[in-house]
Motif scaffolding. Structure first.
Motif: not given
Length: 312
Positions: A40, A89, A91, A103
């Protein structure tokens, strides 16, 4: 046998191939997957040094040194678990709220597939996305947080979403059960005496690093078990839990903490708990000479995988 695992290090050199965690296959088909490693990459909510957006990349690069077997816990992670690197994920640079929303949506899809997530931050706000995804499937979970900060402040420059408010927001949103949650490793100067009272005010148990060191891994393990019980829980490992002498590459370092060896021992002491997710956050490679912090983070992640493998 697990469907997915790393290549044979005696067949392909560790310095070859794409940089995935433990050189695992980059797979988004979750059929036959036990654990998905998810990056992330966001750091728009830090209050001092930025750079944690490069944390997932740094941890992945350092993780090539990880092998299959954990001799201290007596478990072969690759033999027990089907592991993939899911990638990152989504962003949104410049918008913490949008990053967390996107996310969380991506992570919830993974959790609903019955796959455990190990997320690589990113600043600590990513915890909010992870807990939103978990709570949507499992309800509120217990939080076990290894950190030098309690992250229970309300706002910073009028902003409610920053890495020092993530636990407070999680409590307010009902994502964690404070009565079953515990924080450990807290240290450093505070703005005023009221800051030290925030964990108790929100119903969390909090251990300063001095208290944690006095307990030792065995005492800490029992303290966590007494608090968490048999229910589902989440382990969040902020790299600034580790003393900056051993992990300098982070945004808000606090001196007077555990060595890398001690930090890994505390993670290892949590074997047997029902962890539904993990993360390692706040690694900032621009401040990380010789990638020493990234190596600590990668090994902390390996210990987390080992905890899960023991339950399998």
């Amino acid at each position: 046998m697990p469907r997915y695992g790393p290549p044979d290090a005696f067949e392909t050199p560790r310095f070859s191939g794409p940089r995935t965690f433990m050189r695992l296959p980059h797979v988004r088909d979750l059929d036959g997957v036990d654990v998905a490693i998810v990056g992330i990459p966001t750091d728009g909510a830090v209050v001092y040094r930025s750079g944690a957006r490069f944390g997932p990349e740094g941890i992945r690069s350092a993780s090539v040194m990880l092998r299959n077997y954990n001799p201290l816990l007596g478990v072969d992670v690759v033999d027990r678990l089907s592991l993939v690197d899911y990638g990152d994920a989504p962003t949104v640079p410049g918008s913490t709220a949008d990053s967390l929303a996107r996310s969380a949506e991506a992570l919830e899809e993974i959790v609903r597939a019955g796959v455990t997530t190990l997320c690589l931050g990113g600043d600590h706000t990513v915890l909010l996305a992870e807990l939103r995804a978990l709570a949507a499937v499992h309800g509120p979970v217990a939080l076990v947080q290894l950190d030098s900060h309690h992250d229970l402040w309300d706002e910073y420059f009028g902003q409610k979403l920053f890495h020092g408010s993530v636990v407070r927001r999680s409590v307010e949103e009902g994502l964690i059960d404070p009565a079953r949650s515990i924080q450990a490793g807290l240290r450093g100067s505070l703005s005023d005496a009221a800051d030290a009272e925030l964990p108790g005010r929100f119903g969390l148990e909090a251990l300063s690093y001095e208290e944690l060191a006095a307990l030792g891994p065995g005492g800490f393990s029992q303290r966590v078990r007494d608090r968490v019980g048999d229910g589902p829980c989440f382990l969040s490992f902020d790299i600034d839990f580790v003393d900056p002498a051993f992990a300098p590459g982070t945004g808000t370092p606090e001196v007077g903490g555990p060595s890398s060896r001690e930090a890994l021992t505390y993670v290892r002491s949590l074997a047997g708990l029902d962890f539904r997710g993990f993360d390692c956050v706040e690694v900032a490679p621009p401040y990380d000479p010789a990638a020493v912090t990234a190596f600590v983070a990668a090994n902390a992640c390996f210990e987390m995988l080992s905890l899960l493998a023991l339950r399998h």
